[in-house]
Design a protein around this motif. Structure first.
Motif, mmCIF file in Angstrom:
data_model
loop_
_atom_site.group_PDB
_atom_site.id
_atom_site.type_symbol
_atom_site.label_atom_id
_atom_site.label_comp_id
_atom_site.label_asym_id
_atom_site.label_seq_id
_atom_site.Cartn_x
_atom_site.Cartn_y
_atom_site.Cartn_z
ATOM 1 N N ALA A 1 0.821 -1.221 0.000
ATOM 2 C CA ALA A 1 0.000 0.000 0.000
ATOM 3 C C ALA A 1 0.850 1.264 0.000
ATOM 4 N N VAL A 2 2.086 1.167 0.419
ATOM 5 C CA VAL A 2 2.965 2.338 0.432
ATOM 6 C C VAL A 2 3.313 2.756 -0.993
ATOM 7 N N PHE A 3 3.390 1.803 -1.898
ATOM 8 C CA PHE A 3 3.790 2.109 -3.261
ATOM 9 C C PHE A 3 2.647 2.616 -4.129
ATOM 10 N N ILE A 4 1.426 2.533 -3.662
ATOM 11 C CA ILE A 4 0.279 2.960 -4.464
ATOM 12 C C ILE A 4 0.348 4.459 -4.806
ATOM 13 N N PRO A 5 0.650 5.355 -3.861
ATOM 14 C CA PRO A 5 0.753 6.772 -4.255
ATOM 15 C C PRO A 5 1.858 7.026 -5.273
ATOM 16 N N VAL A 6 2.970 6.308 -5.161
ATOM 17 C CA VAL A 6 4.064 6.492 -6.110
ATOM 18 C C VAL A 6 3.651 6.009 -7.494
ATOM 19 N N MET A 7 2.916 4.910 -7.556
ATOM 20 C CA MET A 7 2.466 4.396 -8.847
ATOM 21 C C MET A 7 1.354 5.258 -9.446
ATOM 22 N N MET A 8 0.656 6.028 -8.640
ATOM 23 C CA MET A 8 -0.435 6.866 -9.134
ATOM 24 C C MET A 8 0.044 8.226 -9.635
ATOM 25 N N LEU A 9 1.302 8.580 -9.430
ATOM 26 C CA LEU A 9 1.806 9.875 -9.870
ATOM 27 C C LEU A 9 1.617 10.108 -11.369
ATOM 28 N N PRO A 10 1.914 9.145 -12.241
ATOM 29 C CA PRO A 10 1.662 9.395 -13.672
ATOM 30 C C PRO A 10 0.189 9.645 -13.985
#
Length: 88
Positions: free
Chosen positions: A56-65
């Motif tokens: 779940a920590v990586f979800i904001p990073v993956m949503m940046l594009p």
């Protein structure tokens, strides 16, 4: 036939809208870089291994594009309309 969405705007309004969107995208980019930096700092100082990090920590990073892409597409459309009107 494709309808021109910028036909009702003057060239000055197009340039102003483009500049506002550029500023917003730069600001959002800086906030995103700072957020990624803070996450990296937290994980390195707490000694988490890569397997210990929840997905779940990586979800904001993956949503940046997803956040940047519509803004960049609209800036590109504004630039092409401004060039079409022979203004810089």
């Amino acid at each position: 036939m494709k309808k021109d969405i910028f036909e009702h705007l003057s060239t000055d309004q197009l340039i102003k809208r483009r500049d506002v969107l550029k500023g917003a995208s730069i600001g959002l980019g800086i906030v995103a870089i700072v957020a990624i930096g803070i996450l990296m700092y937290i994980f390195t100082t707490n000694g988490f291994g890569f397997g210990d990090i929840p997905f779940a920590v990586f979800i904001p990073v993956m949503m940046l594009p997803v956040f940047f892409l519509p803004m960049l597409i609209h800036i590109g459309q504004l630039n092409t309309e401004i060039k079409k009107r022979n203004q810089n």
